[in-house]
Design an enzyme around this catalytic site. Structure first.
Site, PDB file in Angstrom:
ATOM      1  N   THR A 126       0.825  -1.205   0.000  1.00  0.00           N
ATOM      2  CA  THR A 126       0.000   0.000   0.000  1.00  0.00           C
ATOM      3  C   THR A 126       0.865   1.262   0.000  1.00  0.00           C
ATOM      4  O   THR A 126       1.924   1.306   0.610  1.00  0.00           O
ATOM      5  CB  THR A 126      -0.918   0.006   1.228  1.00  0.00           C
ATOM      6  N   PRO A 128       0.541   5.922  -0.201  1.00  0.00           N
ATOM      7  CA  PRO A 128      -0.380   7.015   0.122  1.00  0.00           C
ATOM      8  C   PRO A 128      -1.509   7.180  -0.888  1.00  0.00           C
ATOM      9  O   PRO A 128      -2.634   7.517  -0.515  1.00  0.00           O
ATOM     10  CB  PRO A 128       0.548   8.246   0.148  1.00  0.00           C
ATOM     11  N   GLY A 131      -4.152   2.134  -2.705  1.00  0.00           N
ATOM     12  CA  GLY A 131      -4.613   1.162  -1.732  1.00  0.00           C
ATOM     13  C   GLY A 131      -5.218  -0.035  -2.441  1.00  0.00           C
ATOM     14  O   GLY A 131      -4.539  -0.994  -2.785  1.00  0.00           O
ATOM     15  N   PHE A 156       0.895   2.147   5.853  1.00  0.00           N
ATOM     16  CA  PHE A 156       0.116   1.138   6.582  1.00  0.00           C
ATOM     17  C   PHE A 156       0.809  -0.225   6.579  1.00  0.00           C
ATOM     18  O   PHE A 156       0.165  -1.261   6.377  1.00  0.00           O
ATOM     19  CB  PHE A 156      -1.299   1.012   6.006  1.00  0.00           C
ATOM     20  N   ARG A 243      -5.968 -13.630   3.252  1.00  0.00           N
ATOM     21  CA  ARG A 243      -7.393 -13.428   3.530  1.00  0.00           C
ATOM     22  C   ARG A 243      -7.975 -14.569   4.350  1.00  0.00           C
ATOM     23  O   ARG A 243      -8.888 -14.355   5.154  1.00  0.00           O
ATOM     24  CB  ARG A 243      -8.134 -13.222   2.211  1.00  0.00           C
ATOM     25  N   GLU A 363      -5.994  -5.903   3.812  1.00  0.00           N
ATOM     26  CA  GLU A 363      -5.825  -7.033   2.895  1.00  0.00           C
ATOM     27  C   GLU A 363      -7.025  -7.178   1.951  1.00  0.00           C
ATOM     28  O   GLU A 363      -7.434  -8.276   1.592  1.00  0.00           O
ATOM     29  CB  GLU A 363      -5.547  -8.326   3.660  1.00  0.00           C
ATOM     30  N   SER A 366     -14.052  -5.046   2.114  1.00  0.00           N
ATOM     31  CA  SER A 366     -15.214  -5.887   1.801  1.00  0.00           C
ATOM     32  C   SER A 366     -15.687  -5.647   0.371  1.00  0.00           C
ATOM     33  O   SER A 366     -16.141  -6.582  -0.307  1.00  0.00           O
ATOM     34  CB  SER A 366     -16.352  -5.581   2.776  1.00  0.00           C
TER      35      SER A 366
END
Length: 384
Positions: A126, A128, A131, A156, A243, A363, A366
Site C-alpha cells: 500500500t 499514500p 490502496g 500502513f 485473507r 488485505e 469488503s
C-alpha cells in the site's frame, strides 16, 4: 461440509489454546494501552514453531497444513488480536511468498531465521495514493549493475518498525502497468531504508503500523523475489492466503467477545433474574453462535482447498468477507449485552470491538472481496 479435524490438528489447537490463555491474553489489555510490541511473546511463539508453521522442515519450519495454521492463528487472536496480525502477515504473506517465489538461496538465507522468530517479516504494498488499486503505486526500482535503486513510500505497513525484512513491491517498467511491478526482499539496516510515521490506531495498538520510506535504497539484485514483473502476481497470491488468515483472526476475536458476553449474561442480574433468562438476549446469543460457526466453516473450507492444491481465491474472499463483517456484528452485540460497562475499558469487549473494525478494510476491503467473488462467478477477467 463439517470438518473432522485430525488428531494432530486437534493437538496443535489445544497446545496453542493453552499458550494463548496463559501467555498471550493476560497482558493484552496493557499492551493495548501502551502500544508495546509483543516481542517476548513472539520469541516464545518462534520456539513453539508458530512463526514457521507452513515452512517445510528442511528450512526450519513445522511443515504444517493450512488448517492447522488457521486453527492456531484463531487461538492467538482469541488472546490478543494485535499479536495475531503480526503472526498472520509473517506466516501467510511473507514466509509463503519467499517459499513459493524465492530462489533456493533466498529460502536458505531467510526462512530458517523467520521460522525461529529471529526476524519477523512485513509486506510493503500500500502507498499514500495506492490502496485497493496497487497499479497506482509509484515506488520505483531502477537496475544499477548488481543492485536495484528503490525510491518511494509505503504506507500502513504492519510490523514496519519491528520487522527484520520487508517484501517491497516497486515498478521496474512503468509502461507494462501491473506486469511492470516487481518484488524485492529488503533487509532492516539497508542504507536508504527508513521507517517513517507510526500510526496511532483505533485498534490492534500493540502491532505497529508504519510508513516505510526508500531514498535511493540500494538493494542487491540477488534480493529480487521471483523475476522482474512478478510483483503483482506475488502480491495477489499472498493476499489469497492472507485473507484466510483474516478470517481466522475474525473467528478468534468473535469467539473471545462471545465468551465474554455469555459469561456476563450468566452473572448479571436485572429485574430479579439473570439477564441470560431474557428471550431477547438468548436470541442474540443464538445468532452470534450461528454466525461464528458459519465463519469457521468458511475459513476451514478455504484452508482445505488450499491444502488440496485447488484454486481457492474466491473461497478465501468469501471467508474473509463473511468473517470480517461477522466479527464486527458480534463484538457490537457483545458491547450491547454489557450495557454501559461495555463502553468502558474495564471490560475487554471494548477492545475486541476496536480491534475488529479494521478486519473489513485491510488485505482487501469488503468491497474488493465482492468484486473478486463476483468476477469469479461471472468469469469476468477484470480483476482488482
Amino acid at each position: 461440509m463439517l470438518f473432522k479435524l485430525t488428531d494432530e490438528q486437534l493437538m496443535i489447537q489445544a497446545m496453542v489454546r493453552e499458550f494463548s490463555h496463559k501467555v498471550v491474553a493476560p497482558g493484552a489489555r496493557e499492551r493495548d494501552r501502551t502500544k508495546e510490541f509483543p516481542g517476548d511473546i513472539l520469541k516464545q511463539m518462534g520456539e513453539l514453531g508458530l512463526l514457521g508453521m507452513m515452512i517445510p522442515d528442511k528450512y526450519g519450519g513445522e511443515g504444517a497444513d493450512t488448517i492447522s495454521y488457521v486453527l492456531a492463528l484463531s487461538e492467538i487472536a482469541y488472546g490478543c488480536a494485535a499479536t495475531a496480525v503480526v503472526m498472520s502477515v509473517h506466516n501467510s504473506i511473507v514466509c509463503e511468498s519467499i517459499l513459493r517465489f524465492g530462489s533456493e538461496e533466498q529460502k536458505q538465507r531467510f526462512l530458517p531465521r523467520m521460522a525461529s522468530g529471529e526476524i519477523i517479516g512485513s509486506f510493503g504494498l500500500t502507498e499514500p495514493d495506492a490502496g485497493s488499486d496497487p497499479v497506482r503505486q509509484v515506488t520505483a526500482a531502477v537496475r544499477d549493475g548488481g543492485h536495484y535503486i528503490l525510491n518511494g513510500t509505503k504506507r500502513f505497513t504492519t510490523t514496519g518498525k519491528n520487522s527484520g525484512l520487508t517484501i517491497v513491491t516497486a515498478k521496474t517498467d512503468e509502461s507494462l502497468r501491473h506486469k511492470g511491478i516487481s518484488a524485492f526482499i529488503v533487509e532492516k539496516g539497508t542504507p536508504g531504508f527508513i521507517v517513517g510515521h507510526e500510526e496511532d490506531k483505533m485498534g490492534l495498538r500493540a502491532s505497529d503500523t508504519t510508513d516505510l520510506i526508500f531514498e535511493n535504497c540500494r538493494v542487491p539484485a540477488a534480493n529480487l523475489l521471483g523475476n522482474e514483473g512478478d510483483g503483482f502476481k506475488i502480491a495477489m497470491t499472498a493476499l489469497d492466503g492472507g485473507r484466510i488468515g483474516i478470517a481466522a483472526q475474525s473467528v478468534g476475536v468473535a469467539r473471545a467477545a462471545f465468551d465474554a458476553a455469555v459469561k456476563y449474561a450468566k452473572k448479571r442480574e436485572q429485574f430479579g433474574q439473570k439477564i441470560s433468562k431474557f428471550q431477547g438476549l438468548r436470541w442474540i446469543i443464538a445468532d452470534m453462535a450461528t454466525e461464528i460457526e458459519a465463519a469457521t466453516q468458511l475459513m476451514l473450507s478455504a484452508a482445505a482447498m488450499k491444502d488440496r492444491g485447488e484454486k481457492f481465491t474466491a473461497q478465501a474472499s468469501m471467508a474473509k468477507l463473511f468473517a470480517s463483517e461477522m466479527v464486527n456484528r458480534v463484538t457490537a452485540r457483545a458491547i450491547q449485552m454489557h450495557g454501559g460497562y461495555g463502553f468502558t475499558k474495564d471490560y475487554d469487549v471494548e477492545r475486541f470491538y476496536r480491534d475488529a473494525r479494521v478486519f473489513t478494510i485491510y488485505e482487501g476491503t469488503s468491497e474488493i472481496q465482492r468484486i473478486v467473488i463476483s468476477n469469479h462467478i461471472l468469469k469476468d477477467k477484470r480483476k482488482p
